[in-house]
Design a protein around this motif. Structure first.
Motif, PDB file in Angstrom:
ATOM      1  N   LEU A 108       0.827  -1.203   0.000  1.00  0.00           N
ATOM      2  CA  LEU A 108       0.000   0.000   0.000  1.00  0.00           C
ATOM      3  C   LEU A 108       0.861   1.254   0.000  1.00  0.00           C
ATOM      4  CD1 LEU A 108      -2.715   1.429   0.158  1.00  0.00           C
ATOM      5  CD2 LEU A 108      -2.651   1.145   2.653  1.00  0.00           C
ATOM      6  N   ARG A 109       1.915   1.237   0.776  1.00  0.00           N
ATOM      7  CA  ARG A 109       2.795   2.409   0.822  1.00  0.00           C
ATOM      8  C   ARG A 109       3.437   2.661  -0.549  1.00  0.00           C
ATOM      9  NH1 ARG A 109       5.414   5.939   4.123  1.00  0.00           N
ATOM     10  NH2 ARG A 109       4.044   5.295   5.826  1.00  0.00           N
ATOM     11  N   LYS A 110       3.799   1.608  -1.257  1.00  0.00           N
ATOM     12  CA  LYS A 110       4.373   1.796  -2.597  1.00  0.00           C
ATOM     13  C   LYS A 110       3.378   2.482  -3.524  1.00  0.00           C
ATOM     14  CE  LYS A 110       7.634  -2.108  -2.772  1.00  0.00           C
ATOM     15  NZ  LYS A 110       7.913  -3.407  -3.436  1.00  0.00           N
ATOM     16  N   THR A 111       2.119   2.052  -3.456  1.00  0.00           N
ATOM     17  CA  THR A 111       1.092   2.650  -4.301  1.00  0.00           C
ATOM     18  C   THR A 111       0.910   4.125  -3.958  1.00  0.00           C
ATOM     19  OG1 THR A 111      -0.055   0.515  -4.350  1.00  0.00           O
ATOM     20  CG2 THR A 111      -1.288   2.441  -5.112  1.00  0.00           C
ATOM     21  N   LEU A 112       0.860   4.430  -2.678  1.00  0.00           N
ATOM     22  CA  LEU A 112       0.688   5.814  -2.235  1.00  0.00           C
ATOM     23  C   LEU A 112       1.857   6.684  -2.692  1.00  0.00           C
ATOM     24  CD1 LEU A 112      -0.572   5.005   1.361  1.00  0.00           C
ATOM     25  CD2 LEU A 112      -1.933   6.097  -0.422  1.00  0.00           C
ATOM     26  N   GLU A 113       3.058   6.183  -2.534  1.00  0.00           N
ATOM     27  CA  GLU A 113       4.238   6.961  -2.927  1.00  0.00           C
ATOM     28  C   GLU A 113       4.274   7.181  -4.432  1.00  0.00           C
ATOM     29  OE1 GLU A 113       7.327   4.614  -1.232  1.00  0.00           O
ATOM     30  OE2 GLU A 113       7.192   5.564   0.759  1.00  0.00           O
ATOM     31  N   PHE A 157       0.063  11.270   3.468  1.00  0.00           N
ATOM     32  CA  PHE A 157      -0.420  11.293   2.083  1.00  0.00           C
ATOM     33  C   PHE A 157      -1.752  12.046   1.998  1.00  0.00           C
ATOM     34  CE2 PHE A 157       2.024   7.354   2.739  1.00  0.00           C
ATOM     35  CZ  PHE A 157       3.055   7.570   1.816  1.00  0.00           C
ATOM     36  N   PRO A 158      -1.694  13.364   1.901  1.00  0.00           N
ATOM     37  CA  PRO A 158      -2.910  14.190   1.930  1.00  0.00           C
ATOM     38  C   PRO A 158      -3.821  14.017   0.727  1.00  0.00           C
ATOM     39  CG  PRO A 158      -0.978  15.533   1.432  1.00  0.00           C
ATOM     40  CD  PRO A 158      -0.468  14.188   1.822  1.00  0.00           C
ATOM     41  N   PHE A 159      -3.348  13.320  -0.326  1.00  0.00           N
ATOM     42  CA  PHE A 159      -4.193  13.100  -1.501  1.00  0.00           C
ATOM     43  C   PHE A 159      -5.144  11.920  -1.318  1.00  0.00           C
ATOM     44  CE2 PHE A 159       0.084  11.375  -2.117  1.00  0.00           C
ATOM     45  CZ  PHE A 159      -0.192  10.012  -2.174  1.00  0.00           C
ATOM     46  N   VAL A 160      -5.061  11.197  -0.193  1.00  0.00           N
ATOM     47  CA  VAL A 160      -6.066  10.168   0.100  1.00  0.00           C
ATOM     48  C   VAL A 160      -7.376  10.887   0.386  1.00  0.00           C
ATOM     49  CG1 VAL A 160      -6.797   8.354   1.704  1.00  0.00           C
ATOM     50  CG2 VAL A 160      -4.399   8.498   0.983  1.00  0.00           C
ATOM     51  N   LYS A 161      -8.388  10.640  -0.437  1.00  0.00           N
ATOM     52  CA  LYS A 161      -9.644  11.380  -0.332  1.00  0.00           C
ATOM     53  C   LYS A 161     -10.841  10.499   0.014  1.00  0.00           C
ATOM     54  CE  LYS A 161      -7.811  15.340  -1.260  1.00  0.00           C
ATOM     55  NZ  LYS A 161      -7.695  16.346  -0.176  1.00  0.00           N
ATOM     56  N   ARG A 162     -10.615   9.189   0.045  1.00  0.00           N
ATOM     57  CA  ARG A 162     -11.729   8.284   0.302  1.00  0.00           C
ATOM     58  C   ARG A 162     -11.193   6.979   0.874  1.00  0.00           C
ATOM     59  NH1 ARG A 162     -15.578   5.544  -4.344  1.00  0.00           N
ATOM     60  NH2 ARG A 162     -16.703   4.196  -2.906  1.00  0.00           N
ATOM     61  N   TRP A 163     -11.936   6.380   1.815  1.00  0.00           N
ATOM     62  CA  TRP A 163     -11.515   5.119   2.404  1.00  0.00           C
ATOM     63  C   TRP A 163     -12.754   4.253   2.621  1.00  0.00           C
ATOM     64  CZ3 TRP A 163      -6.490   5.332   5.549  1.00  0.00           C
ATOM     65  CH2 TRP A 163      -5.988   4.039   5.773  1.00  0.00           C
ATOM     66  N   SER A 164     -12.779   3.057   2.049  1.00  0.00           N
ATOM     67  CA  SER A 164     -13.916   2.148   2.186  1.00  0.00           C
ATOM     68  C   SER A 164     -13.663   1.172   3.325  1.00  0.00           C
ATOM     69  CB  SER A 164     -14.163   1.393   0.877  1.00  0.00           C
ATOM     70  OG  SER A 164     -14.730   2.237  -0.099  1.00  0.00           O
ATOM     71  N   ILE A 165     -14.655   1.051   4.226  1.00  0.00           N
ATOM     72  CA  ILE A 165     -14.488   0.347   5.500  1.00  0.00           C
ATOM     73  C   ILE A 165     -15.803  -0.336   5.874  1.00  0.00           C
ATOM     74  CG2 ILE A 165     -13.892   0.680   7.954  1.00  0.00           C
ATOM     75  CD1 ILE A 165     -12.972   3.615   6.822  1.00  0.00           C
ATOM     76  N   ALA A 166     -15.733  -1.430   6.594  1.00  0.00           N
ATOM     77  CA  ALA A 166     -16.914  -2.037   7.211  1.00  0.00           C
ATOM     78  C   ALA A 166     -17.169  -1.336   8.546  1.00  0.00           C
ATOM     79  CB  ALA A 166     -16.698  -3.531   7.423  1.00  0.00           C
TER      80      ALA A 166
END
Length: 402
Positions: A105-110, A163-172
């Motif tokens: 996940l960190r690789k994708t974010l970077e 990573f301030p460009f994270v704008k959405r997170w899908s969660i149960a």
């Protein structure tokens, strides 16, 4: 040239369709919309040939396309996915991850941070969507069970901070700590979204009050009415219908949701609270056959047939191969939705849900010149991002650009 004029088209605006309309664009922004075919010396002119001129499609849930997945973690993957979806009318999309290990996940974010500035030939990135790994194991679907776990405040707070460009997170939302996570994300202007969940109405209502105002791939991997200890409980599906202001997104490929459910969602939630998404994996825009869901390194083998990704044993769907034009076409032909509403569901509505409607989502003066031109069958003839043509069907437009 700083001016671009598109004329001789049917312009879909938030309030009407302008016949024989024209749009004037300057420096990537819309400056005029109407019937006036204003003469501008030196402007690049595009004859729409009587086709529809619509806002560019906004896809708020995309994993891949063109043979690539964002979690392949290569610049080529990011750029080719953006280019592939642009050929189907998408001008903005939200790269989406799958449940995975922290390092992956960190690789994708970077990589998102480094590639974003070099994306000039495809749909623009509208922030990153993290799907998982905080999910219900009962509703995991094709998510890899090796990585599914409960919310970890140290983990998600670190990601949001770095990573301030994270704008959405899908969660149960029923998981321990998930409601607190939703409140944290909302305070940071990040959209917490309900997904891969076995929640009941009471849990959904509590989550909604803490910021979970949206449901990811509605109906897919979420609870409906269930019986527990002889008593019936409303699930997430019923909750989304009962909570008027909750928005939903649907994979309108005609397979994940058959026509009667497409019609039901439209009837109850309407075009203002329903977004169309592809949820596309790497095989979108590719021939049918074997493929991989997730990264090439440790993704799950899947089979593409009948216009959808399936597990190899064909016991369940394993992802979508839809493109944006197909979603619009299906809502019209399968769900009897008017063209303008079908377009709204993949332009204005997702822009509003994502909070980018001041810049995108409708053909209004002052907004970004993100435009798609298509014919009566929603075949994409041209895609324009920020006033620049990034895709054109040569069959339609070789002779139309002056």
């Amino acid at each position: 040239m700083s001016y671009l004029k598109i004329y001789n088209g049917k312009i879909i605006t938030p309030h009407r369709t302008i016949k024989d309309g024209s749009i004037l664009i300057k420096d990537g922004k819309i400056v005029e919309v109407g019937n006036a075919n204003t003469e501008i010396s030196g402007a690049l002119e595009i004859d729409a040939g009587g086709k529809y001129i619509a806002p560019g499609f906004i896809d708020m849930h995309v994993h891949g396309g063109g043979g690539h997945d964002f979690m392949d973690n290569t610049p080529e993957a990011f750029l080719e996915i953006a280019r592939t979806h642009a050929t189907f009318g998408t001008t903005a999309l939200m790269p989406t991850t799958l449940s995975c290990g922290a390092a992956s996940l960190r690789k994708t974010l970077e990589l998102y941070a480094s590639v974003q500035a070099s994306n000039h030939r495809g749909a623009r990135f509208a922030g990153l969507h993290i799907e998982g790994p905080y999910f219900s194991m009962k509703q995991k679907g094709a998510q890899d069970p090796r990585y599914i776990r409960n919310p970890d405040p140290e983990e998600y707070e670190t990601i949001v901070t770095e990573f301030p460009f994270v704008k959405r997170w899908s969660i149960a939302p029923e998981l321990p700590g998930a409601v607190a996570m939703g409140a944290y994300l909302s305070a940071k202007q990040i959209l917490p979204s309900i997904a891969h969940t076995d929640a009941v109405y009471e849990e959904v209502l509590e989550a909604y009050e803490k910021g979970y105002t949206h449901a990811t791939h509605f109906y897919s991997c979420m609870s409906g009415v269930s019986r527990r200890n002889a008593f019936r409980y409303a699930g997430v599906v019923e909750s989304a219908y009962l909570i008027d202001n909750m928005t939903v997104e649907i994979i309108a490929d005609g397979i994940h949701l058959p026509p009667p459910l497409l019609k039901l969602v439209y009837k109850i939630k309407g075009a203002d609270r329903t977004a169309l998404v592809t949820d596309a994996m790497r095989a979108a825009g590719m021939p049918e056959g074997p493929s991989i869901l997730g990264s090439l390194e440790d993704g799950l083998p899947v089979l593409i047939e009948d216009g959808v990704a399936k597990l190899p044993d064909r016991t369940a769907f394993a992802g979508s191969v839809a493109t944006a034009d197909r979603l619009v076409r299906n809502m019209i032909s399968l769900a009897d939705v008017p063209l303008n509403d079908a377009v709204k569901m993949i332009t204005e509505t997702p822009a509003s849900i994502l909070g980018i409607n001041r810049e995108k989502g409708s053909l209004v003066c002052g907004k970004d010149a993100d435009i798609t031109i298509f014919d009566e069958t929603v075949h994409i003839a041209m895609t324009i991002v920020n006033g620049t043509v990034i895709y054109q069907d040569k069959k339609h437009y070789t002779d139309h650009i002056v």
